[in-house]
Write a protein that holds these residues in place. Sequence first.
Motif, PDB file in Angstrom:
ATOM      1  N   LYS A   1      97.458  38.720 -27.988  1.00 55.08           N
ATOM      2  CA  LYS A   1      97.268  39.287 -29.767  1.00 55.08           C
ATOM      3  C   LYS A   1      96.702  40.756 -28.986  1.00 55.08           C
ATOM      4  CE  LYS A   1      99.316  36.035 -31.140  1.00 55.08           C
ATOM      5  NZ  LYS A   1     100.867  35.728 -31.932  1.00 55.08           N
ATOM      6  N   TYR A   2      95.559  41.151 -28.637  1.00 51.39           N
ATOM      7  CA  TYR A   2      94.984  42.255 -29.069  1.00 51.39           C
ATOM      8  C   TYR A   2      95.429  43.126 -28.408  1.00 51.39           C
ATOM      9  CZ  TYR A   2      91.488  46.417 -28.359  1.00 51.39           C
ATOM     10  OH  TYR A   2      91.548  47.805 -28.456  1.00 51.39           O
ATOM     11  N   TYR A   3      96.022  44.840 -29.118  1.00 52.40           N
ATOM     12  CA  TYR A   3      96.842  45.616 -28.790  1.00 52.40           C
ATOM     13  C   TYR A   3      96.435  46.698 -28.945  1.00 52.40           C
ATOM     14  CZ  TYR A   3     100.271  42.548 -30.645  1.00 52.40           C
ATOM     15  OH  TYR A   3     100.584  41.255 -31.121  1.00 52.40           O
ATOM     16  N   SER A   4      96.413  47.542 -27.260  1.00 47.14           N
ATOM     17  CA  SER A   4      95.826  48.604 -26.854  1.00 47.14           C
ATOM     18  C   SER A   4      96.052  50.019 -27.531  1.00 47.14           C
ATOM     19  CB  SER A   4      95.756  48.901 -25.530  1.00 47.14           C
ATOM     20  OG  SER A   4      96.661  49.331 -24.998  1.00 47.14           O
ATOM     21  N   GLY A   5      97.832  49.765 -28.127  1.00 44.47           N
ATOM     22  CA  GLY A   5      98.833  51.041 -28.213  1.00 44.47           C
ATOM     23  C   GLY A   5     100.102  50.459 -29.235  1.00 44.47           C
ATOM     24  N   MET A   6     100.809  51.081 -29.304  1.00 44.15           N
ATOM     25  CA  MET A   6     102.172  50.951 -30.180  1.00 44.15           C
ATOM     26  C   MET A   6     102.802  51.104 -29.148  1.00 44.15           C
ATOM     27  SD  MET A   6     104.674  53.317 -31.673  1.00 44.15           S
ATOM     28  CE  MET A   6     105.061  54.679 -30.382  1.00 44.15           C
ATOM     29  N   ILE A   7     102.946  51.361 -27.844  1.00 46.67           N
ATOM     30  CA  ILE A   7     103.617  50.755 -26.342  1.00 46.67           C
ATOM     31  C   ILE A   7     102.894  49.513 -25.764  1.00 46.67           C
ATOM     32  CG2 ILE A   7     104.400  51.911 -24.330  1.00 46.67           C
ATOM     33  CD1 ILE A   7     105.407  53.257 -26.055  1.00 46.67           C
ATOM     34  N   ASP A   8     101.561  49.289 -25.872  1.00 44.54           N
ATOM     35  CA  ASP A   8     101.360  47.906 -25.640  1.00 44.54           C
ATOM     36  C   ASP A   8     101.500  47.288 -26.909  1.00 44.54           C
ATOM     37  OD1 ASP A   8      99.299  46.125 -23.534  1.00 44.54           O
ATOM     38  OD2 ASP A   8      98.353  46.163 -25.178  1.00 44.54           O
ATOM     39  N   ALA A   9     101.941  46.913 -27.372  1.00 44.85           N
ATOM     40  CA  ALA A   9     102.389  45.994 -28.719  1.00 44.85           C
ATOM     41  C   ALA A   9     103.925  45.376 -28.606  1.00 44.85           C
ATOM     42  CB  ALA A   9     101.822  46.619 -30.346  1.00 44.85           C
ATOM     43  N   LEU A  10     104.796  46.730 -28.508  1.00 42.93           N
ATOM     44  CA  LEU A  10     105.990  46.304 -28.058  1.00 42.93           C
ATOM     45  C   LEU A  10     105.776  45.752 -27.267  1.00 42.93           C
ATOM     46  CD1 LEU A  10     107.510  49.745 -29.228  1.00 42.93           C
ATOM     47  CD2 LEU A  10     107.979  47.810 -30.051  1.00 42.93           C
ATOM     48  N   TYR A  11     105.812  46.542 -26.039  1.00 43.14           N
ATOM     49  CA  TYR A  11     105.502  45.599 -24.313  1.00 43.14           C
ATOM     50  C   TYR A  11     104.784  43.483 -25.187  1.00 43.14           C
ATOM     51  CZ  TYR A  11     104.423  43.775 -20.167  1.00 43.14           C
ATOM     52  OH  TYR A  11     104.130  42.935 -18.404  1.00 43.14           O
ATOM     53  N   LYS A  12     103.461  43.541 -25.153  1.00 38.62           N
ATOM     54  CA  LYS A  12     103.310  41.830 -25.194  1.00 38.62           C
ATOM     55  C   LYS A  12     103.931  40.873 -26.999  1.00 38.62           C
ATOM     56  CE  LYS A  12      98.796  42.629 -23.896  1.00 38.62           C
ATOM     57  NZ  LYS A  12      97.721  42.959 -24.434  1.00 38.62           N
ATOM     58  N   ILE A  13     104.230  41.540 -27.274  1.00 39.17           N
ATOM     59  CA  ILE A  13     105.503  41.016 -29.180  1.00 39.17           C
ATOM     60  C   ILE A  13     106.722  40.726 -27.880  1.00 39.17           C
ATOM     61  CG2 ILE A  13     106.745  41.123 -30.596  1.00 39.17           C
ATOM     62  CD1 ILE A  13     104.474  43.182 -31.835  1.00 39.17           C
ATOM     63  N   TYR A  14     107.255  41.629 -27.526  1.00 36.78           N
ATOM     64  CA  TYR A  14     108.494  41.646 -27.071  1.00 36.78           C
ATOM     65  C   TYR A  14     108.439  40.164 -25.128  1.00 36.78           C
ATOM     66  CZ  TYR A  14     113.153  41.965 -23.263  1.00 36.78           C
ATOM     67  OH  TYR A  14     113.718  41.536 -22.824  1.00 36.78           O
ATOM     68  N   LYS A  15     107.066  40.414 -24.246  1.00 41.75           N
ATOM     69  CA  LYS A  15     106.988  39.423 -23.329  1.00 41.75           C
ATOM     70  C   LYS A  15     106.335  38.234 -23.819  1.00 41.75           C
ATOM     71  CE  LYS A  15     103.595  39.077 -19.750  1.00 41.75           C
ATOM     72  NZ  LYS A  15     102.208  39.854 -18.728  1.00 41.75           N
ATOM     73  N   TYR A  16     105.709  38.173 -24.704  1.00 48.34           N
ATOM     74  CA  TYR A  16     104.787  36.595 -25.125  1.00 48.34           C
ATOM     75  C   TYR A  16     106.276  36.524 -26.194  1.00 48.34           C
ATOM     76  CZ  TYR A  16     100.837  37.729 -22.336  1.00 48.34           C
ATOM     77  OH  TYR A  16     100.473  38.104 -22.051  1.00 48.34           O
ATOM     78  N   GLU A  17     106.403  36.444 -27.317  1.00 51.18           N
ATOM     79  CA  GLU A  17     107.605  36.680 -28.503  1.00 51.18           C
ATOM     80  C   GLU A  17     108.676  36.792 -27.993  1.00 51.18           C
ATOM     81  OE1 GLU A  17     105.607  37.530 -31.908  1.00 51.18           O
ATOM     82  OE2 GLU A  17     103.971  37.716 -30.641  1.00 51.18           O
ATOM     83  N   GLY A  18     109.192  37.032 -27.394  1.00 47.05           N
ATOM     84  CA  GLY A  18     110.640  37.590 -27.240  1.00 47.05           C
ATOM     85  C   GLY A  18     111.298  38.780 -28.194  1.00 47.05           C
ATOM     86  N   VAL A  19     112.437  38.693 -27.738  1.00 47.27           N
ATOM     87  CA  VAL A  19     113.248  39.536 -28.981  1.00 47.27           C
ATOM     88  C   VAL A  19     112.861  38.751 -30.940  1.00 47.27           C
ATOM     89  CG1 VAL A  19     115.600  40.407 -29.975  1.00 47.27           C
ATOM     90  CG2 VAL A  19     115.018  40.389 -27.520  1.00 47.27           C
ATOM     91  N   LEU A  20     113.214  38.463 -30.874  1.00 46.43           N
ATOM     92  CA  LEU A  20     113.183  37.332 -31.615  1.00 46.43           C
ATOM     93  C   LEU A  20     111.509  37.673 -32.848  1.00 46.43           C
ATOM     94  CD1 LEU A  20     114.625  33.341 -31.361  1.00 46.43           C
ATOM     95  CD2 LEU A  20     115.095  35.781 -32.955  1.00 46.43           C
ATOM     96  N   GLY A  21     109.990  37.976 -31.819  1.00 43.08           N
ATOM     97  CA  GLY A  21     109.234  38.213 -32.084  1.00 43.08           C
ATOM     98  C   GLY A  21     109.796  39.374 -32.819  1.00 43.08           C
ATOM     99  N   LEU A  22     110.413  40.756 -32.005  1.00 40.79           N
ATOM    100  CA  LEU A  22     110.318  42.226 -32.832  1.00 40.79           C
ATOM    101  C   LEU A  22     110.953  42.321 -34.010  1.00 40.79           C
ATOM    102  CD1 LEU A  22     111.301  44.258 -29.219  1.00 40.79           C
ATOM    103  CD2 LEU A  22     108.786  44.025 -30.860  1.00 40.79           C
TER     104      LEU A  22
END
Length: 326
Positions: A176-197
Amino acid sequence: MTGSQVKKAGVTDVDGVTPPVKGILRHVKWEHLVAGVSGGAASTLLLHPLDLVKIRFQVNEGTATVGHIDRPEYRGIVDAFRTIRKTSGFTGLYQGVKPNVLGSASSWGFYFMFYNSIKTFMQDGDTKVDLGAGKHTLAASGAGLLTLVLTNPLWVVKTRLCLQYETNITSIKPEKYYSGMIDALYKIYKYEGVLGLYKGFIPGMFGISHGAIQFVCYEEMKTKYNNFKQRPIDYRLNSAEYIAFAALSKIIAATVTYPYQVVRSRLQDQHRSYTGISDVIRQIYRYEGLWAFYKGLTPNLLRVTPACCITFVVYENIISLSFHRN
């Protein structure tokens, strides 16, 4: 003219009928994309701190602790600015600015391009044709839906980064911690899938009405004003006139449709979980009352009104320059 000549000229297909897709694509003008991107980026860079404060007000449920997170409490807009600057420095006021600039710039660019392409298609290329409120609404709604599909992931990332409180870093789960925009996109997709985005997409669809109301008001005001002045409806106005119509249309649209933004921000908040839109609405109304749907409205209006004026003035002037070039 022979059949091959007709086809070469791009007037009809082999059956003598112009394909609708070709007809729409024929009216796509890239200067609308460039002008919209320029205006959206300029306004967002200038006014992002107000957007940050608005989002934090929107998710404030009246309690300082949510789960394992202690949300900062603000007594008002000025206090919010002071507190954020004190705890996170000046750069703290620009948390989430990258996805916000990218999202706003691309949203305005796509929106203006789609809207003007659909509108010009309806006018069959004649910009002096008055479409009226109904067709303007249809064009704005279509443009809004296409834009939302393309940009929703950026809005999720922006919200998450804006709600990353510096004082709580040690208590936030790594995913749930993001170091920046790319990290946030990657982690949301990784842990929550497309629906998370695409969290907040459904209330975002209600937000299409925001753009529709704004653009219908803006177009109708310009048309009525030019009619009053006995000028063609596509007559280019001066910057002061564009500012006046942009401000009025934005205030009307923002006030009427604001509750959907509160619901969307809550759904996108990484510190809270809801079962769906109805759950968000029920909890807000039950525990915070009707006026909670308008939390953050003041900083929102303070931000979106000048932002809209800046965007529209930059946009209209770039379009005017492109007309002069042609």
